[in-house]
Design a protein around this motif. Structure first.
Motif, PDB file in Angstrom:
ATOM      1  N   ARG A 120       1.038  -1.229   0.188  1.00  0.00           N
ATOM      2  CA  ARG A 120      -0.056   0.339   0.197  1.00  0.00           C
ATOM      3  C   ARG A 120       0.653   1.268   0.164  1.00  0.00           C
ATOM      4  NH1 ARG A 120      -1.993   3.705   3.028  1.00  0.00           N
ATOM      5  NH2 ARG A 120      -0.514   3.616   4.927  1.00  0.00           N
ATOM      6  N   ARG A 121       1.854   1.538   0.918  1.00  0.00           N
ATOM      7  CA  ARG A 121       2.982   2.343   0.974  1.00  0.00           C
ATOM      8  C   ARG A 121       4.009   2.190  -0.600  1.00  0.00           C
ATOM      9  NH1 ARG A 121       5.589   3.101   6.878  1.00  0.00           N
ATOM     10  NH2 ARG A 121       3.897   2.883   8.346  1.00  0.00           N
ATOM     11  N   ALA A 122       4.332   1.935  -0.765  1.00  0.00           N
ATOM     12  CA  ALA A 122       5.660   1.196  -1.970  1.00  0.00           C
ATOM     13  C   ALA A 122       5.113   2.077  -2.836  1.00  0.00           C
ATOM     14  CB  ALA A 122       6.448   1.250  -1.512  1.00  0.00           C
ATOM     15  N   VAL A 123       3.862   0.272  -3.954  1.00  0.00           N
ATOM     16  CA  VAL A 123       3.662   0.882  -4.905  1.00  0.00           C
ATOM     17  C   VAL A 123       2.451   0.856  -5.227  1.00  0.00           C
ATOM     18  CG1 VAL A 123       3.079  -2.153  -6.780  1.00  0.00           C
ATOM     19  CG2 VAL A 123       4.893  -1.834  -3.489  1.00  0.00           C
ATOM     20  N   GLU A 124       1.368  -0.155  -5.130  1.00  0.00           N
ATOM     21  CA  GLU A 124       0.119   0.085  -5.572  1.00  0.00           C
ATOM     22  C   GLU A 124      -1.153   0.223  -4.318  1.00  0.00           C
ATOM     23  OE1 GLU A 124      -0.896   2.147  -7.971  1.00  0.00           O
ATOM     24  OE2 GLU A 124       0.616   2.445  -9.091  1.00  0.00           O
ATOM     25  N   VAL A 125      -2.274   0.764  -4.220  1.00  0.00           N
ATOM     26  CA  VAL A 125      -3.410   0.944  -3.250  1.00  0.00           C
ATOM     27  C   VAL A 125      -4.147  -0.155  -4.308  1.00  0.00           C
ATOM     28  CG1 VAL A 125      -5.632   1.397  -2.262  1.00  0.00           C
ATOM     29  CG2 VAL A 125      -3.500   2.726  -2.052  1.00  0.00           C
ATOM     30  N   LEU A 127      -3.310  -3.210  -5.701  1.00  0.00           N
ATOM     31  CA  LEU A 127      -2.534  -4.655  -5.694  1.00  0.00           C
ATOM     32  C   LEU A 127      -2.688  -4.950  -4.685  1.00  0.00           C
ATOM     33  CD1 LEU A 127      -1.055  -6.834  -7.135  1.00  0.00           C
ATOM     34  CD2 LEU A 127       1.021  -5.479  -6.506  1.00  0.00           C
ATOM     35  N   ALA A 128      -2.722  -4.040  -3.559  1.00  0.00           N
ATOM     36  CA  ALA A 128      -2.206  -4.529  -1.785  1.00  0.00           C
ATOM     37  C   ALA A 128      -4.632  -4.724  -1.988  1.00  0.00           C
ATOM     38  CB  ALA A 128      -3.240  -3.858  -1.178  1.00  0.00           C
ATOM     39  N   TRP A 129      -5.428  -4.686  -2.451  1.00  0.00           N
ATOM     40  CA  TRP A 129      -6.905  -4.196  -2.379  1.00  0.00           C
ATOM     41  C   TRP A 129      -7.095  -5.653  -3.145  1.00  0.00           C
ATOM     42  CZ3 TRP A 129      -9.719  -3.385   1.346  1.00  0.00           C
ATOM     43  CH2 TRP A 129     -10.306  -2.632   1.175  1.00  0.00           C
ATOM     44  N   MET A 130      -6.054  -6.384  -4.285  1.00  0.00           N
ATOM     45  CA  MET A 130      -5.988  -7.427  -5.092  1.00  0.00           C
ATOM     46  C   MET A 130      -5.704  -8.177  -3.746  1.00  0.00           C
ATOM     47  SD  MET A 130      -4.886  -9.079  -8.698  1.00  0.00           S
ATOM     48  CE  MET A 130      -6.974  -7.821  -9.144  1.00  0.00           C
ATOM     49  N   ILE A 131      -4.895  -8.166  -3.258  1.00  0.00           N
ATOM     50  CA  ILE A 131      -4.643  -9.353  -2.283  1.00  0.00           C
ATOM     51  C   ILE A 131      -5.756  -9.654  -1.391  1.00  0.00           C
ATOM     52  CG2 ILE A 131      -2.588  -9.898  -0.565  1.00  0.00           C
ATOM     53  CD1 ILE A 131      -0.440  -7.976  -2.353  1.00  0.00           C
ATOM     54  N   VAL A 132      -5.983  -8.484  -0.669  1.00  0.00           N
ATOM     55  CA  VAL A 132      -7.105  -8.685   0.341  1.00  0.00           C
ATOM     56  C   VAL A 132      -8.280  -9.332  -0.113  1.00  0.00           C
ATOM     57  CG1 VAL A 132      -8.220  -7.765   1.894  1.00  0.00           C
ATOM     58  CG2 VAL A 132      -6.765  -6.890   1.288  1.00  0.00           C
ATOM     59  N   ILE A 133      -8.433  -9.364  -1.708  1.00  0.00           N
ATOM     60  CA  ILE A 133      -9.662  -9.843  -1.738  1.00  0.00           C
ATOM     61  C   ILE A 133      -9.343 -10.990  -2.482  1.00  0.00           C
ATOM     62  CG2 ILE A 133     -10.764 -10.356  -4.078  1.00  0.00           C
ATOM     63  CD1 ILE A 133     -10.999  -7.039  -4.025  1.00  0.00           C
ATOM     64  N   VAL A 451      -7.706  -4.315 -17.975  1.00  0.00           N
ATOM     65  CA  VAL A 451      -8.357  -3.557 -16.626  1.00  0.00           C
ATOM     66  C   VAL A 451      -7.292  -3.887 -15.393  1.00  0.00           C
ATOM     67  CG1 VAL A 451     -10.419  -4.275 -14.790  1.00  0.00           C
ATOM     68  CG2 VAL A 451     -10.283  -3.451 -17.229  1.00  0.00           C
ATOM     69  N   LEU A 452      -6.582  -4.658 -15.898  1.00  0.00           N
ATOM     70  CA  LEU A 452      -5.913  -5.162 -14.136  1.00  0.00           C
ATOM     71  C   LEU A 452      -5.055  -4.561 -13.741  1.00  0.00           C
ATOM     72  CD1 LEU A 452      -5.145  -9.078 -14.637  1.00  0.00           C
ATOM     73  CD2 LEU A 452      -6.500  -8.398 -12.740  1.00  0.00           C
ATOM     74  N   GLY A 453      -4.025  -3.994 -15.224  1.00  0.00           N
ATOM     75  CA  GLY A 453      -3.339  -2.756 -15.278  1.00  0.00           C
ATOM     76  C   GLY A 453      -4.183  -1.345 -14.584  1.00  0.00           C
ATOM     77  N   MET A 454      -5.051  -0.925 -14.072  1.00  0.00           N
ATOM     78  CA  MET A 454      -5.929   0.467 -13.483  1.00  0.00           C
ATOM     79  C   MET A 454      -4.875   0.254 -12.148  1.00  0.00           C
ATOM     80  SD  MET A 454      -8.976   1.250 -15.559  1.00  0.00           S
ATOM     81  CE  MET A 454     -10.125  -0.523 -14.163  1.00  0.00           C
ATOM     82  N   GLY A 455      -4.769  -0.897 -11.518  1.00  0.00           N
ATOM     83  CA  GLY A 455      -4.315  -0.379 -10.467  1.00  0.00           C
ATOM     84  C   GLY A 455      -3.298  -1.648  -9.655  1.00  0.00           C
ATOM     85  N   ILE A 456      -2.882  -2.211 -10.689  1.00  0.00           N
ATOM     86  CA  ILE A 456      -1.455  -3.283 -10.281  1.00  0.00           C
ATOM     87  C   ILE A 456       0.138  -3.021 -11.044  1.00  0.00           C
ATOM     88  CG2 ILE A 456      -0.497  -5.877 -10.453  1.00  0.00           C
ATOM     89  CD1 ILE A 456      -3.853  -6.214 -10.507  1.00  0.00           C
ATOM     90  N   PRO A 457       0.562  -2.701 -11.305  1.00  0.00           N
ATOM     91  CA  PRO A 457       2.213  -2.594 -11.482  1.00  0.00           C
ATOM     92  C   PRO A 457       2.288  -3.785 -13.037  1.00  0.00           C
ATOM     93  CG  PRO A 457       2.786  -2.718  -9.632  1.00  0.00           C
ATOM     94  CD  PRO A 457       1.145  -3.607  -9.957  1.00  0.00           C
ATOM     95  N   THR A 458       3.290  -3.631 -14.049  1.00  0.00           N
ATOM     96  CA  THR A 458       3.189  -4.833 -14.684  1.00  0.00           C
ATOM     97  C   THR A 458       3.399  -6.201 -15.010  1.00  0.00           C
ATOM     98  OG1 THR A 458       3.937  -2.611 -16.105  1.00  0.00           O
ATOM     99  CG2 THR A 458       4.341  -5.245 -17.229  1.00  0.00           C
ATOM    100  N   THR A 459       4.563  -6.217 -13.847  1.00  0.00           N
ATOM    101  CA  THR A 459       4.289  -7.581 -13.866  1.00  0.00           C
ATOM    102  C   THR A 459       3.792  -8.451 -13.090  1.00  0.00           C
ATOM    103  OG1 THR A 459       6.826  -7.078 -12.992  1.00  0.00           O
ATOM    104  CG2 THR A 459       6.722  -9.413 -12.422  1.00  0.00           C
ATOM    105  N   PRO A 460       2.763  -8.304 -11.349  1.00  0.00           N
ATOM    106  CA  PRO A 460       1.916  -8.882 -11.004  1.00  0.00           C
ATOM    107  C   PRO A 460       1.197  -8.613 -11.973  1.00  0.00           C
ATOM    108  CG  PRO A 460       2.509  -7.280  -9.820  1.00  0.00           C
ATOM    109  CD  PRO A 460       3.552  -6.839 -10.866  1.00  0.00           C
ATOM    110  N   SER A 461       1.073  -7.917 -12.572  1.00  0.00           N
ATOM    111  CA  SER A 461      -0.659  -8.066 -13.817  1.00  0.00           C
ATOM    112  C   SER A 461      -0.469  -8.941 -15.330  1.00  0.00           C
ATOM    113  CB  SER A 461      -0.028  -6.689 -14.573  1.00  0.00           C
ATOM    114  OG  SER A 461      -1.811  -6.285 -15.688  1.00  0.00           O
ATOM    115  N   TYR A 462       1.046  -9.130 -15.259  1.00  0.00           N
ATOM    116  CA  TYR A 462       1.015 -10.408 -16.582  1.00  0.00           C
ATOM    117  C   TYR A 462       0.985 -11.205 -16.255  1.00  0.00           C
ATOM    118  CZ  TYR A 462       4.196 -13.496 -18.383  1.00  0.00           C
ATOM    119  OH  TYR A 462       4.694 -14.477 -19.067  1.00  0.00           O
ATOM    120  N   ILE A 463       1.933 -11.520 -14.508  1.00  0.00           N
ATOM    121  CA  ILE A 463       1.594 -13.240 -14.210  1.00  0.00           C
ATOM    122  C   ILE A 463       0.200 -13.749 -14.014  1.00  0.00           C
ATOM    123  CG2 ILE A 463       2.139 -14.136 -12.086  1.00  0.00           C
ATOM    124  CD1 ILE A 463       4.681 -12.089 -11.514  1.00  0.00           C
TER     125      ILE A 463
END
Length: 637
Positions: A120-125, A127-133, A451-463
Motif C-alpha cells: 500500500r505504501r510503496a507500490v499500489e493500493v 494491488l494491496a486490495w487485490m491481495i485482500v480480495i 483492466v488489471l493494469g489499472m491498479g497493478i504494476p506490469t509484472t504482477p498484472s502479467y503474471i
C-alpha cells in the motif's frame, strides 16, 4: 518517499547497498537453498520500506520514521528471519500434510499483513486490495453460488497457501525466487549503467540522431526513452528521467502539453518491450515458459522496433503538419561528444553475447556489471569511484524493494487462483463469452489485462493474466490457427505481456501517463488517451505474435518480410490518418480511407497475407504519390 537524514540515512543506504551487493555476488558465484534465498531477499528489502515510505503522506513525519514505523519494521522482519533460521525444517516439511501450528500461523499473519502495508505504501493500493480480495475469496468463496463457488478452506490452509508453499505460490513461491535471482542481478546492472554515465550516452545519442529533424525534441524523447528502457524497464522511472528534459522542449517548439505528455509516456512504456533487458516481466516470462531468455529477446526484437517506429511516424506527421522546427543547434551534442561515451556500449554487448550463448541470465548480468565498472574506468568522465559504486548499489536496492513486495503479493494472488480453482473458472467465463471465436477471445483477454493494469504494476498484472489467459489461448488457438500448443506458448505469453505493458499508458488509470502529465501540467486522462493512440503498434504487434509468426522471426525469410511489411505499412497508414498528414494535409475522407486500410491490414486475417500486404503498402503508397504530384515544385533561381 522520505528524505531521511543523519545516521539513519547512512544506515539505510549501507543496508540497501549491501543487500544489492550480496544479490550480485549470488548471481556470479551461486545461490543458497531456494527457501533461504527467498527469505533473505524479503528480509533485506521489506522492512526498509517502512522507514522510506510514510504511512500517510502529508500526515506522517516526512524526515524520520515514527514509532509505529519501527514496529512495522520489526513485524516485517520476524517471519523472514524465522524462515532463515529454520530453513532445513521448512525445506523438508510436506506442504498441506505436516502440521501448520499456531506459531507458524502467527508468523504467516505477520508476513501477509506487513506485505499488504508495504504494498500500500510503496507500490499500489490496487494491488494491496487485490491481495485482500484473493485471501477473502479463499475464506468465503464456498458461500458464493454457481461457477465461482470454491471448496471451504481452514484458516491454517489459507495461511499456509499464502505464505509457506515454496513449490506453488504464496510469499515464498517461485515468483519471489525469480526476483531474488535473475531480476535482482539485472536491476543491479541497470543501476551501474546509470551510475557510469550510460544514461548520458543515451541522451546525447538520441539528441544527435534525431534532434536535427522536424519535431526533434519529440523524436529525442522517443529514442532516449527506448534506450533508457534497457536500463530500468520501469515506465514511470523512464518518464521521470527523460521527461524532465524532453517534455519542456516539446512544449517549447509547439506541441500541446497533453500531447507532449502522451509522447513521453508512450515512449517510456515501450522501454519494457525493448531488448536486451525488457524489464522484470520478461524474466518472469522466461521462467514460467522455460524458454531461454535469449530466444525471447530475438522473438521480441522486431515488435519492439515496430513499436518505436510507429511513435516516430506519428510524431513526424504531426510535426510536419504543424510546421515545427528541429531542436536548436546549441542543444544538439556533437557526434564527438557522443563518441566519448561510446565505450560504455561494450558491457551491453557482453550481456547480449553471453545470453545469446545461453549462459544463465543472472551470470550474464553479473559479468556485464563487472565489465561496466572496468570499461567505465577507461575514461575519466565515466570512471566510477567508491561513491558512484555505493550510489549505484543503493539505487538498485531502492528499485528492488518495491518490486520484491509486489511480486510476493502477486504470488499470494496466484496461489489463491490456483488453490480455489478460480483460474479455471475465470478462464471458463472468458471462454464461454468468446463462444469459440478465437479473435473475440483475444479481445476479451486484452481488455482483461488492461483492466488489471489499472491498479497493478506490469509484472504482477502479467503474471495473473497469464495464469488466466494463456491456457485458453493454447486450447482455442491450436484449433483456430493450426499450430501446436508448444508453438503457441511463446506467442501467447508475449500477447499477454504486451498488453500488461501497455496498461501503464492506457486510460483511465495509467501510471506513466500520470507522471508525464504532472511534468507537463496537463490532464492525466487526456495524456493517457494520446499515449494509447501513439502506442497503437503495441496493439497490432500483440495480435501479430499469434497471427503472423514471421514477426517473431519464425518461418522463411519471405514470411518474415511479409509480416514486417504489413505492420510497417499499416502503422504508417494509421499514424498518418490520425495526424491528417502524409506528404501534405489530408481531409476527412482521405483520412478515413487511409485509417480503414491500415486497421484492415493490421487486424483482419480473413484474407491472404499478400492481399493485406498490398493494402498496407499500396493505399498509403498511392496516396503519397498523388500528393507528391500535387505538391508545388520548388522554384529554381
Amino acid at each position: 518517499m522520505r528524505d531521511l537524514a543523519g545516521p539513519l540515512k547512512l544506515i539505510v543506504t549501507l543496508w540497501l547497498a549491501a543487500a544489492s551487493a550480496i544479490h550480485l555476488y549470488f548471481g556470479g558465484f551461486g545461490f543458497p537453498e531456494p527457501i533461504t534465498l527467498r527469505a533473505f531477499h524479503l528480509l533485506v528489502f521489506v522492512p526498509p520500506l517502512f522507514l522510506l515510505y510514510p504511512a500517510r503522506p502529508g500526515r506522517s513525519p516526512e524526515r524520520r520514521p515514527s514509532l509505529a514505523d519501527w514496529l512495522w519494521v520489526i513485524a516485517a522482519a520476524a517471519p523472514h528471519a524465522w524462515v532463515m533460521w529454520h530453513w532445513a525444517e521448512v525445506s523438508d516439511r510436506m506442504e498441506y500434510v505436516d502440521p501448520f501450528g499456531w506459531e507458524m500461523m502467527v508468523l504467516a499473519v505477520l508476513a501477509i499483513v506487513t506485505l499488504l502495508e508495504a504494498t500500500r505504501r510503496a507500490v499500489e493500493v490496487g494491488l494491496a486490495w487485490m491481495i485482500v480480495i484473493s485471501v477473502a475469496y479463499m475464506a468465503f468463496g464456498h458461500y458464493i453460488p454457481g461457477l465461482l463457488n470454491s471448496r471451504p478452506f481452514s484458516a491454517a490452509e489459507i495461511l499456509e497457501a499464502s505464505w509457506l508453499v515454496p513449490t506453488a505460490g504464496g510469499v515464498y513461491g517461485p515468483l519471489t525466487g525469480i526476483v531474488a535471482t535473475t531480476i535482482a542481478v539485472f536491476i543491479v546492472f541497470g543501476a551501474f549503467m546509470q551510475g557510469s554515465g550510460t544514461g548520458r550516452l543515451f541522451t546525447n545519442l538520441g539528441a544527435a540522431a534525431a534532434g536535427r529533424y522536424t519535431g526533434g525534441p519529440a523524436k529525442v524523447a522517443v529514442v532516449t526513452s527506448g534506450l533508457f528502457g534497457t536500463m530500468s524497464g520501469s515506465s514511470v522511472s523512464n518518464v521521470i528521467t527523460t521527461g524532465a528534459m524532453t517534455i519542456p522542449l516539446m512544449i517549447r517548439i509547439g506541441y500541446r502539453p497533453v500531447v507532449a505528455a502522451g509522447i513521453e509516456s508512450a515512449s517510456s512504456v515501450g522501454g519494457a518491450l525493448m531488448p536486451p533487458v525488457m524489464g522484470a516481466a520478461a524474466f518472469v516470462l522466461a521462467e514460467i515458459t522455460g524458454i531461454p531468455y535469449g530466444e525471447i529477446v530475438v522473438a521480441a526484437a522486431i515488435g519492439a522496433v515496430l513499436y518505436y517506429f510507429a511513435i516516430l511516424a506519428a510524431v513526424h506527421f504531426e510535426a510536419k503538419k504543424a510546421g515545427m522546427a528541429p531542436m536548436a543547434l546549441r542543444d544538439i551534442p556533437a557526434w564527438r561528444e557522443v563518441a566519448q561515451d561510446a565505450h560504455l556500449v561494450i558491457p551491453i554487448a557482453v550481456l547480449v553475447w553471453l545470453m545469446m550463448d545461453r549462459w544463465s541470465g543472472n551470470y550474464a548480468a553479473f559479468c556485464a556489471t563487472l565489465a561496466m565498472v572496468g570499461i567505465a574506468a577507461l575514461r575519466r568522465r565515466s570512471r566510477m569511484g567508491w561513491r558512484q559504486v555505493l550510489e549505484s548499489l543503493t539505487n538498485a536496492g531502492l528499485t528492488m524493494a518495491p518490486l520484491a513486495v509486489s511480486i510476493a503479493g502477486a504470488g499470494i494472488v496466484v496461489s489463491a487462483l490456483t488453490a480455489t480453482g478460480l483460474v479455471v473458472a475465470l478462464g471458463g467465463i472468458i471462454k464461454d463469452l468468446a463462444g469459440g471465436n478465437f479473435a473475440l477471445l483475444l479481445i476479451l483477454l486484452a481488455i482483461t489485462v488492461l483492466v488489471l493494469g489499472m491498479g497493478i504494476p506490469t509484472t504482477p498484472s502479467y503474471i495473473i493474466a497469464a495464469a488466466i489467459g494463456v491456457p485458453q489461448i493454447l486450447d482455442l488457438g491450436s484449433k483456430a490457427l493450426g499450430f501446436s500448443q508448444a508453438e503457441l506458448l511463446l506467442p501467447a505469453h508475449l500477447f499477454i505481456f504486451y498488453f500488461a505493458v501497455l496498461a501503464d499508458a492506457s486510460p483511465p488509470v495509467a501510471a506513466a501517463a500520470f507522471a508525464a502529465a504532472a511534468i507537463a501540467r496537463a490532464s492525466p486522462l487526456m495524456a493517457s488517451m494520446h499515449a494509447t493512440r501513439l502506442g497503437i503498434a503495441g496493439f497490432t504487434v500483440g495480435f501479430a505474435f499469434l497471427y503472423d509468426p514471421g514477426i517473431m522471426l519464425r518461418g522463411s525469410l519471405l514470411d518474415i518480410l511479409v509480416a514486417t511489411g504489413i505492420q510497417l505499412g499499416a502503422l504508417t497508414a494509421i499514424c498518418a490518418a490520425y495526424a491528417g498528414f502524409l506528404l501534405a494535409p489530408m481531409g476527412p475522407p482521405l483520412r478515413l480511407l487511409l485509417g480503414a486500410a491500415g486497421l484492415f491490414a493490421a487486424f483482419y486475417h480473413g484474407v491472404p497475407d499478400a492481399v493485406r500486404l498490398a493494402i498496407a503498402l499500396g493505399v498509403p503508397g498511392v496516396m503519397a504519390l498523388a500528393q507528391r504530384i500535387r505538391l508545388p515544385r520548388p522554384v529554381r533561381p
